[in-house]
Scaffold this active site. Sequence first.
Site, PDB file in Angstrom:
ATOM      1  N   HIS A 123       1.576   4.265  -2.922  1.00 43.02           N
ATOM      2  CA  HIS A 123       1.542   5.720  -2.767  1.00 43.02           C
ATOM      3  C   HIS A 123       2.723   6.358  -3.491  1.00 43.02           C
ATOM      4  CE1 HIS A 123      -1.810   6.748  -0.264  1.00 43.02           C
ATOM      5  NE2 HIS A 123      -1.442   5.998   0.771  1.00 43.02           N
ATOM      6  N   HIS A 129       0.836  -1.206   0.000  1.00 40.47           N
ATOM      7  CA  HIS A 129       0.000   0.000   0.000  1.00 40.47           C
ATOM      8  C   HIS A 129       0.874   1.261   0.000  1.00 40.47           C
ATOM      9  CE1 HIS A 129      -3.439   2.560   1.400  1.00 40.47           C
ATOM     10  NE2 HIS A 129      -2.455   3.206   2.007  1.00 40.47           N
ATOM     11  N   GLU A 130       1.872   1.282   0.859  1.00 41.11           N
ATOM     12  CA  GLU A 130       2.754   2.451   0.935  1.00 41.11           C
ATOM     13  C   GLU A 130       3.612   2.591  -0.318  1.00 41.11           C
ATOM     14  OE1 GLU A 130       2.030   4.467   3.117  1.00 41.11           O
ATOM     15  OE2 GLU A 130       0.885   3.142   4.436  1.00 41.11           O
TER      16      GLU A 130
END
Length: 297
Positions: free
Chosen positions: A154, A150-151
């Site tokens: 980003h 998820h990071e």
Amino acid sequence: MKRILLFLGTNIAVLVVLSVVLNVIMAATGIHGIQTQSGAINFQGLLLLAAVFGFGGAFISLLMSKWMAKMSMGVQVIDQPRSQSEVWLMETVQRLSREASLPMPEVGIFDSPQMNAFATGATKKSSLVAVSTGLLHGMGKDEVEAVLAHEISHVANGDMVTLTLIQGVINTFVIFIARVVGHIVDRAVFKSERDYGPGYFITVIVTEIFLAILASMIVMWFSRQREFRADAGSAKLVGRGKMIAALRRLQAEYEPEDMPGQLAAFGINGGKGSGLRKLFMSHPPLEERIAALEAMR
């Protein structure tokens, strides 16, 4: 206290730097102040002031974001892994970065009992991915892998720069409009002819506060959309089931601790909220994120 001192110190430094930059640009372009000699609005000067402070503040915050994260959150960057857990963490981030066609980011750990993580950095080549000790201890490896993905998403999506641009545009708009409103009120209500009186400054402050509240809703809306995209990116990298499992684990957690500034927008857990508060949340509610993943094809 440390966060407050860092916040005050960096903001004072930013204001000083931007004031110097504004004066240099005005001297170079021949633009003098935000008023003409007759007392009317100098729109060129006002727009320049608004853009310098609006975009300048946003981009300086972006450039300082990684340093601020390390200082305010106490992030310990892993240079040489000292345990099997750190070895696994580094190897997982390296693999996910390679799959996302990204350079290897810095990887760090910050001490917190809460399950959280964030990504920050001015560019894709200078990013930082950090996880809390609470997340490492409270989640299984599949769930931690999903959070890391998820990071990484980003970073791959360029979310830090995108939100900085949005923030810069909105900051410029707020600064510009507030001073136009202040000018109109000062001339029409307080009947000032040349120099601005107290009415102008009071009106500017009140208008900026009002517009900033509205503007924050817009920024947070964009942030929530980016969060859905990062969840989808994680699902593509490691599988939808792992990301859903990680979010379900977060649902059982308490309210997460606040993270400063931009970091909150790129943390994995944005807390709980409903009604009016939801408009100011950087993250969608966890149940909405899970539902969006379940609806993915």
